[in-house]
Design a protein around this motif. Structure first.
Motif, PDB file in Angstrom:
ATOM      1  N   GLY A   1     -18.804  55.128  17.568  1.00 31.37           N
ATOM      2  CA  GLY A   1     -17.686  56.071  18.189  1.00 31.37           C
ATOM      3  C   GLY A   1     -18.077  57.110  19.003  1.00 31.37           C
ATOM      4  N   PHE A   2     -18.453  58.047  18.730  1.00 28.71           N
ATOM      5  CA  PHE A   2     -18.892  59.056  20.018  1.00 28.71           C
ATOM      6  C   PHE A   2     -20.207  59.623  19.352  1.00 28.71           C
ATOM      7  N   GLN A   3     -20.799  59.232  18.090  1.00 31.40           N
ATOM      8  CA  GLN A   3     -21.973  59.704  17.414  1.00 31.40           C
ATOM      9  C   GLN A   3     -23.344  59.019  18.088  1.00 31.40           C
ATOM     10  N   LYS A   4     -24.111  59.951  18.536  1.00 32.31           N
ATOM     11  CA  LYS A   4     -25.348  59.282  19.115  1.00 32.31           C
ATOM     12  C   LYS A   4     -26.412  58.397  18.346  1.00 32.31           C
ATOM     13  N   VAL A   5     -26.994  57.580  18.325  1.00 32.90           N
ATOM     14  CA  VAL A   5     -27.854  57.144  17.611  1.00 32.90           C
ATOM     15  C   VAL A   5     -29.069  57.039  18.221  1.00 32.90           C
ATOM     16  N   TYR A   6     -30.101  57.800  17.631  1.00 31.81           N
ATOM     17  CA  TYR A   6     -31.358  58.047  18.565  1.00 31.81           C
ATOM     18  C   TYR A   6     -32.610  57.106  17.984  1.00 31.81           C
ATOM     19  N   ASP A   7     -33.605  56.714  18.859  1.00 30.02           N
ATOM     20  CA  ASP A   7     -34.477  55.931  18.317  1.00 30.02           C
ATOM     21  C   ASP A   7     -35.851  56.587  19.043  1.00 30.02           C
ATOM     22  N   LEU A   8     -36.972  55.854  18.852  1.00 25.07           N
ATOM     23  CA  LEU A   8     -37.985  55.957  19.484  1.00 25.07           C
ATOM     24  C   LEU A   8     -37.995  55.216  21.007  1.00 25.07           C
ATOM     25  N   THR A   9     -38.553  56.037  22.022  1.00 24.09           N
ATOM     26  CA  THR A   9     -38.296  55.813  23.432  1.00 24.09           C
ATOM     27  C   THR A   9     -39.031  54.241  23.640  1.00 24.09           C
ATOM     28  N   GLU A  10     -40.251  53.928  23.015  1.00 29.57           N
ATOM     29  CA  GLU A  10     -40.828  52.808  23.111  1.00 29.57           C
ATOM     30  C   GLU A  10     -40.125  51.638  22.532  1.00 29.57           C
ATOM     31  N   ARG A  11     -38.896  51.862  21.733  1.00 32.22           N
ATOM     32  CA  ARG A  11     -38.427  50.919  21.279  1.00 32.22           C
ATOM     33  C   ARG A  11     -36.796  50.514  21.969  1.00 32.22           C
ATOM     34  N   VAL A  12     -36.648  51.439  22.891  1.00 32.26           N
ATOM     35  CA  VAL A  12     -35.550  51.590  23.707  1.00 32.26           C
ATOM     36  C   VAL A  12     -35.619  51.233  25.107  1.00 32.26           C
ATOM     37  N   LEU A  13     -36.827  51.812  25.569  1.00 28.53           N
ATOM     38  CA  LEU A  13     -36.912  51.536  27.102  1.00 28.53           C
ATOM     39  C   LEU A  13     -37.286  50.343  27.515  1.00 28.53           C
ATOM     40  N   PRO A  14     -36.732  49.596  28.371  1.00 24.86           N
ATOM     41  CA  PRO A  14     -37.033  48.019  28.506  1.00 24.86           C
ATOM     42  C   PRO A  14     -38.511  48.135  29.213  1.00 24.86           C
ATOM     43  N   ASP A  15     -39.219  46.952  29.128  1.00 26.98           N
ATOM     44  CA  ASP A  15     -40.453  47.040  29.640  1.00 26.98           C
ATOM     45  C   ASP A  15     -40.413  46.667  31.121  1.00 26.98           C
ATOM     46  N   TRP A  16     -39.268  46.434  31.813  1.00 26.45           N
ATOM     47  CA  TRP A  16     -39.352  46.403  33.205  1.00 26.45           C
ATOM     48  C   TRP A  16     -39.415  47.767  33.995  1.00 26.45           C
ATOM     49  N   VAL A  17     -38.878  48.840  33.182  1.00 25.92           N
ATOM     50  CA  VAL A  17     -38.927  50.133  33.808  1.00 25.92           C
ATOM     51  C   VAL A  17     -40.008  50.549  34.317  1.00 25.92           C
ATOM     52  N   ASN A  18     -40.001  51.159  35.399  1.00 24.16           N
ATOM     53  CA  ASN A  18     -41.369  51.985  36.175  1.00 24.16           C
ATOM     54  C   ASN A  18     -41.377  53.227  35.498  1.00 24.16           C
ATOM     55  N   THR A  19     -42.761  53.444  34.834  1.00 21.64           N
ATOM     56  CA  THR A  19     -42.892  54.721  34.273  1.00 21.64           C
ATOM     57  C   THR A  19     -44.245  55.362  34.832  1.00 21.64           C
ATOM     58  N   GLN A  20     -44.305  55.022  36.172  1.00 18.15           N
ATOM     59  CA  GLN A  20     -45.090  55.886  36.900  1.00 18.15           C
ATOM     60  C   GLN A  20     -44.881  57.202  37.127  1.00 18.15           C
ATOM     61  N   TYR A  21     -45.746  58.222  37.031  1.00 16.35           N
ATOM     62  CA  TYR A  21     -45.179  59.670  37.264  1.00 16.35           C
ATOM     63  C   TYR A  21     -45.106  59.769  38.630  1.00 16.35           C
ATOM     64  N   PRO A  22     -44.031  60.226  39.034  1.00 12.09           N
ATOM     65  CA  PRO A  22     -43.669  60.475  40.615  1.00 12.09           C
ATOM     66  C   PRO A  22     -44.153  61.747  41.200  1.00 12.09           C
ATOM     67  N   THR A  23     -44.575  61.546  42.518  1.00  7.27           N
ATOM     68  CA  THR A  23     -45.101  62.652  43.322  1.00  7.27           C
ATOM     69  C   THR A  23     -44.040  63.463  43.634  1.00  7.27           C
ATOM     70  N   ASP A  24     -43.929  64.595  44.038  1.00  2.44           N
ATOM     71  CA  ASP A  24     -43.153  65.761  44.546  1.00  2.44           C
ATOM     72  C   ASP A  24     -42.090  65.125  45.847  1.00  2.44           C
ATOM     73  N   GLU A  25     -42.955  64.287  46.625  1.00  2.00           N
ATOM     74  CA  GLU A  25     -42.302  63.727  47.624  1.00  2.00           C
ATOM     75  C   GLU A  25     -41.091  62.558  47.284  1.00  2.00           C
ATOM     76  N   GLU A  26     -41.679  61.867  46.281  1.00  2.00           N
ATOM     77  CA  GLU A  26     -40.999  60.677  45.776  1.00  2.00           C
ATOM     78  C   GLU A  26     -39.748  61.351  45.159  1.00  2.00           C
ATOM     79  N   ILE A  27     -39.955  62.305  44.412  1.00  2.00           N
ATOM     80  CA  ILE A  27     -38.771  62.778  43.571  1.00  2.00           C
ATOM     81  C   ILE A  27     -37.828  63.388  44.609  1.00  2.00           C
ATOM     82  N   GLY A  28     -38.376  64.143  45.795  1.00  2.00           N
ATOM     83  CA  GLY A  28     -37.452  64.675  46.928  1.00  2.00           C
ATOM     84  C   GLY A  28     -36.838  63.753  47.718  1.00  2.00           C
TER      85      GLY A  28
END
Length: 411
Positions: free
Chosen positions: A179-206
């Motif tokens: 419906g419109f109700q959020k279903v919450y789960d652990l990030t490790e169980r939702v985030l696909p393994d192909w996603v880059n999780t390297q912490y970005p530098t300020d320049e990368e974010i900018g």
């Protein structure tokens, strides 16, 4: 490449970058492709007509229906929910650029988060542990605490607040909506393994912010770029602009009517898209084209306020006013309501800008769009209650009837 644009060219660039009123529209554009172009899709609860996140997609692909959005989140995992420009859907590929915001949870400065953390922070571990052990959960899965205090829409239960704090911190994600109700789960169980999780530098974010803003806006000031997402500092935008100007990825330009204002465009953004000046789009108050009100004033000479937060007696145009885009110009304001029980789509008011005089070709485009919006909202007929310029009411009714719309007499 041009370095000076007319205001008409600038408006066309802005509208085309948003995927609106194009001469040739790809009806196969997916939910993900639209959100990737826009950078984010704001979520809102107001449902006087279809909610803004659904309506914003429909304006860009009239074949859209709500289940496509929720399937994109639930099955494709190509988008996720997070605080971008308010709570929004964001491309999953951009997840890493929000890691600094998640980290900033431990340096709470905003009043809302600070007060609620101080009050409910002791519940974080317990709520997290329960989701970990029991699997995906909705806020209503937690037993509500008994209270004699009347509830309001902003007065969430403690567990709901804690779930949102855990979402902000990055421990939980929204795995789907029921419906419109959020279903919450652990990030490790939702985030696909192909996603880059390297912490970005300020320049990368900018650089990410600058490129995404100019992709979505076509042409923008530094302030416009900064306004793409909340939690973005001026320093990050300046770092990104400097790096991309030096690399030739971004170029500064002018608009003839604003000679003292610096705008920016992507150097390689050679946009061959041509605006259909007879096309009509009816925009949600939170649509990405108009969400930055100062930008709308500067580019489109259109002053807009969402009046549902204004006391009724002080409203000028109506409760949930939706700007109407005709070609590359904002020319009117519609205050609609979908009475889904009676299947009536109600035009409570329609105001044209003083500078706009509608002609037959406008009504021939506007009426089918109203019909489509009526159907998208699950209605079968239209009720026209008020048109500010009375002489425009009959042409509108005639155009609606000509495209097969049943007209219900206003009460």
């Amino acid at each position: 490449m041009k370095t000076t644009y007319s205001i008409a060219e600038a408006k066309e660039m802005a509208v085309a970058a948003q995927g609106l009123n194009l001469q040739f529209i790809d009806q196969d554009r997916t939910v993900y492709e639209i959100i990737r172009q826009l950078g984010y899709l704001q979520i809102d609860t107001i449902s006087v007509v279809a909610r803004t996140h659904e309506h914003t997609l429909w304006t860009r692909n009239n074949a859209f229906f709500a289940d496509l959005l929720y399937a994109t989140q639930r099955e494709e995992r190509s988008i996720f929910e997070y605080w971008a420009h308010a709570m929004s859907y964001v491309p999953m590929k951009d997840y890493r650029y929000f890691l600094p915001v998640m980290k900033s949870f431990h340096n709470r400065e905003g009043k809302w988060a600070k007060e609620r953390y101080e009050k409910y922070g002791h519940l974080l571990d317990a709520v997290y542990q329960r989701v970990k052990e029991e699997g995906p959960m909705k806020s209503r899965d937690f037993t509500p605490q008994k209270t004699n205090t009347p509830k309001t829409w902003w007065d969430w239960r403690p567990e709901k607040i804690v779930l949102e704090l855990l979402l902000w911190r990055g421990d939980l994600m929204v795995s789907e909506r029921q419906g419109f109700q959020k279903v919450y789960d652990l990030t490790e169980r939702v985030l696909p393994d192909w996603v880059n999780t390297q912490y970005p530098t300020d320049e990368e974010i900018g650089c990410y912010i600058v490129q995404q803003a100019l992709t979505a806006y076509g042409i923008a000031t530094e302030k416009d770029i900064r306004g793409l997402f909340h939690e973005i500092t001026a320093d990050l935008v300046r770092i990104g602009l400097q790096a991309q100007l030096e690399a030739g990825i971004v170029q500064s330009v002018k608009i003839e009517t604003q000679p003292d204002q610096v705008y920016y465009v992507l150097t390689d953004n050679i946009n061959d898209a041509v605006i259909n000046q007879q096309a009509v789009s009816i925009l949600s108050p939170f649509d990405n084209l108009i969400i930055q009100r100062e930008r709308v004033q500067q580019l489109f000479d259109f002053t807009y306020t969402l009046e549902c937060y204004v006391p009724a007696i002080k409203r000028v145009f109506g409760y949930y006013v939706m700007p109407i885009l005709y070609g590359s110009n904002l020319i009117a304001r519609l205050d609609p309501k979908a009475d889904r029980k009676k299947k009536n789509f109600i035009i409570r008011s329609l105001f044209f800008e003083e500078t706009f005089q509608p002609r037959d070709e406008f009504y021939h485009s506007f009426a089918p769009r109203l019909k489509g919006m009526m159907q998208f909202n699950g209605c079968e007929r239209i009720v026209v209650e008020h048109v500010a310029r009375e002489k425009e009411k009959q042409p509108l009714l005639a155009a609606l009837k000509a495209c097969g719309v049943e007209i219900q007499a206003s009460q």
